[in-house]
Design a protein around this motif. Structure first.
Motif, PDB file in Angstrom:
ATOM      1  N   GLY A 216       5.635   0.025  41.450  1.00  0.00           N
ATOM      2  CA  GLY A 216       6.873  -0.011  40.688  1.00  0.00           C
ATOM      3  C   GLY A 216       6.661   0.167  39.198  1.00  0.00           C
ATOM      4  O   GLY A 216       7.529  -0.164  38.392  1.00  0.00           O
TER       5      GLY A 216
ATOM      6  N   SER B 223       4.982   2.525  35.726  1.00  0.00           N
ATOM      7  CA  SER B 223       4.618   3.834  35.195  1.00  0.00           C
ATOM      8  C   SER B 223       3.156   4.126  35.517  1.00  0.00           C
ATOM      9  O   SER B 223       2.298   3.241  35.454  1.00  0.00           O
ATOM     10  CB  SER B 223       4.820   3.873  33.677  1.00  0.00           C
ATOM     11  OG  SER B 223       6.178   3.704  33.339  1.00  0.00           O
TER      12      SER B 223
ATOM     13  N   TYR C 214       3.716   4.819  42.705  1.00  0.00           N
ATOM     14  CA  TYR C 214       4.879   4.100  42.178  1.00  0.00           C
ATOM     15  C   TYR C 214       5.549   3.255  43.264  1.00  0.00           C
ATOM     16  O   TYR C 214       6.047   2.161  42.997  1.00  0.00           O
ATOM     17  CB  TYR C 214       5.872   5.086  41.575  1.00  0.00           C
ATOM     18  CG  TYR C 214       7.144   4.426  41.087  1.00  0.00           C
ATOM     19  CD1 TYR C 214       7.167   3.729  39.881  1.00  0.00           C
ATOM     20  CD2 TYR C 214       8.316   4.485  41.843  1.00  0.00           C
ATOM     21  CE1 TYR C 214       8.325   3.109  39.433  1.00  0.00           C
ATOM     22  CE2 TYR C 214       9.478   3.875  41.396  1.00  0.00           C
ATOM     23  CZ  TYR C 214       9.483   3.184  40.199  1.00  0.00           C
ATOM     24  OH  TYR C 214      10.627   2.565  39.764  1.00  0.00           O
TER      25      TYR C 214
ATOM     26  N   THR D 220       8.856   4.981  33.828  1.00  0.00           N
ATOM     27  CA  THR D 220      10.096   4.236  34.019  1.00  0.00           C
ATOM     28  C   THR D 220      11.037   4.543  32.855  1.00  0.00           C
ATOM     29  O   THR D 220      10.587   4.925  31.763  1.00  0.00           O
ATOM     30  CB  THR D 220       9.812   2.728  34.103  1.00  0.00           C
ATOM     31  OG1 THR D 220       9.128   2.312  32.912  1.00  0.00           O
ATOM     32  CG2 THR D 220       8.954   2.390  35.319  1.00  0.00           C
TER      33      THR D 220
ATOM     34  N   GLU E 279      16.797   6.117  35.711  1.00  0.00           N
ATOM     35  CA  GLU E 279      15.933   6.325  36.878  1.00  0.00           C
ATOM     36  C   GLU E 279      14.484   6.556  36.441  1.00  0.00           C
ATOM     37  O   GLU E 279      14.231   7.087  35.353  1.00  0.00           O
ATOM     38  CB  GLU E 279      16.405   7.542  37.674  1.00  0.00           C
ATOM     39  CG  GLU E 279      17.827   7.457  38.197  1.00  0.00           C
ATOM     40  CD  GLU E 279      18.209   8.690  38.984  1.00  0.00           C
ATOM     41  OE1 GLU E 279      17.338   9.232  39.693  1.00  0.00           O
ATOM     42  OE2 GLU E 279      19.371   9.125  38.882  1.00  0.00           O
ATOM     43  N   PRO E 280      13.532   6.211  37.315  1.00  0.00           N
ATOM     44  CA  PRO E 280      12.150   6.635  37.063  1.00  0.00           C
ATOM     45  C   PRO E 280      12.069   8.151  37.219  1.00  0.00           C
ATOM     46  O   PRO E 280      12.885   8.753  37.936  1.00  0.00           O
ATOM     47  CB  PRO E 280      11.359   5.903  38.151  1.00  0.00           C
ATOM     48  CG  PRO E 280      12.341   5.700  39.260  1.00  0.00           C
ATOM     49  CD  PRO E 280      13.671   5.479  38.586  1.00  0.00           C
TER      50      PRO E 280
ATOM     51  N   GLU F  95      12.490   2.814  30.739  1.00  0.00           N
ATOM     52  CA  GLU F  95      12.300   2.026  29.513  1.00  0.00           C
ATOM     53  C   GLU F  95      11.544   2.800  28.447  1.00  0.00           C
ATOM     54  O   GLU F  95      11.586   2.459  27.261  1.00  0.00           O
ATOM     55  CB  GLU F  95      11.576   0.728  29.827  1.00  0.00           C
ATOM     56  CG  GLU F  95      12.400  -0.305  30.578  1.00  0.00           C
ATOM     57  CD  GLU F  95      12.484  -0.030  32.064  1.00  0.00           C
ATOM     58  OE1 GLU F  95      13.273  -0.714  32.749  1.00  0.00           O
ATOM     59  OE2 GLU F  95      11.767   0.864  32.559  1.00  0.00           O
TER      60      GLU F  95
ATOM     61  N   MET G  48      14.046  -0.979  44.186  1.00  0.00           N
ATOM     62  CA  MET G  48      13.317   0.030  43.411  1.00  0.00           C
ATOM     63  C   MET G  48      13.960   1.409  43.608  1.00  0.00           C
ATOM     64  O   MET G  48      14.159   1.839  44.743  1.00  0.00           O
ATOM     65  CB  MET G  48      11.848   0.082  43.846  1.00  0.00           C
ATOM     66  CG  MET G  48      10.981   0.998  43.007  1.00  0.00           C
ATOM     67  SD  MET G  48       9.330   1.222  43.683  1.00  0.00           S
ATOM     68  CE  MET G  48       8.801  -0.485  43.880  1.00  0.00           C
TER      69      MET G  48
END
Length: 299
Positions: A152, A154, A148, A210, A123-124, A212, A1
């Motif tokens: 892991g 959002s 988080y 995140t 990266e987050p 994504e 992570m």
């Protein structure tokens, strides 16, 4: 992570609620007593362990960059006059890994976040809005980062608001509490009418996302107000990966409107070592004067 190291501070809005003051001055530079609002946000990020901050700004926002830049003439003047405390305050604003990206057109919060895609990479990251000042023993951004580490996923900050005010916010439709204060969410609704709001838990100005989310933002159609709504993209992201909501229990100050900004100045002024005693005395005298005027008017 991957570690959460980066933050986005959107600051490209036109600040129309504060006209005419914001015709030439960045809204984010309006002071709370003697400190610009955006500096409170930057300080929260640093206290939370954020290493790199990008400010997404727009036209007429140069004052933000100037504030966080060095000012040799001012610093030399303070050195010559041996004003060490003032010099320290000035120099602290430059000791930050701060970057700036221009959002050419204010197309909404989602577009501001998408503008910083290259800076964030894979990266987050956290998004911190300048309209909300948060106070708690543990900074709210740090709370989201700690969550988080466990999930892991959002995580958005939410807070209970009066039901009739839900139309001002993005609102969550919670499924369950996976632990005290952390909600699993069915869906997110941008500024619902109070009759249609799924809860009183409103999204406030802190998000941990995140990477994504960028792909989702790129295919999200424009939403309310013809803008790219971050809430709409988060709702879509929630269909493929979990997005949690963390309930904030600390003190929130809304400086995004005139009354909230004035109220926050009073609250902070009552704690400011240089003005708190005079301000308290002034408020007491003013209160007595207003009471006397009301009593006179009612006779």
């Amino acid at each position: 992570m991957k570690k959460v190291r980066k933050a986005i501070i959107p600051a490209a809005g036109l600040g129309t609620r504060f006209l005419p003051a914001t015709k030439a001055l960045a809204k984010e530079m309006l002071p709370i007593v003697d400190k610009p609002t955006i500096q409170f946000i930057v300080e929260e990020a640093r206290k939370s362990g954020i290493e790199d901050i990008v400010v997404v700004d727009g036209k007429s926002k140069r004052s933000i960059e100037d504030h966080f830049d060095s000012n040799p003439e001012l610093e030399n003047n303070l050195i010559e006059k041996n004003k060490k405390e003032m010099l320290k305050m000035v120099q602290e604003t430059t000791d930050i890994n701060l970057y700036f990206i221009r959002q050419s057109h204010p197309r909404g919060l989602g577009d501001a976040v998408l503008t910083a895609k290259a800076f964030i990479g894979d990266e987050p990251f956290v998004v911190m809005l300048g309209d909300d000042l948060m106070e708690d023993k543990v900074p709210l951004t740090r709370q989201l980062m700690d969550s988080y580490k466990e999930t892991g996923a959002s995580t958005l900050a939410v807070m209970k608001v009066p039901h009739e005010e839900t139309e001002k916010y993005g609102v969550i439709n919670p499924i369950e509490q996976v632990k005290p204060g952390l909600y699993n969410v069915s869906n997110f609704v941008e500024k619902p009418n109070p009759d249609e709001a799924p809860s009183d838990l409103a999204i406030i100005g802190r998000y941990l996302l995140t990477p994504e989310i960028f792909d989702v933002l790129e295919r999200t159609p424009l939403g309310k107000g013809g803008e790219l709504q971050l809430t709409d993209a988060i709702d879509e992201l929630n269909k493929t990966q979990r997005v949690f909501a963390h309930e904030f229990k600390g003190q929130r100050y809304d400086v995004g409107n005139k009354f909230g900004w004035i109220e926050t100045n009073i609250e902070y002024g009552l704690k400011h070592p240089q003005v708190k005693d005079e301000l308290r005395s002034y408020i007491k005298n003013l209160g007595a004067k207003l009471i006397a005027e009301d009593e006179k008017a009612s006779k």
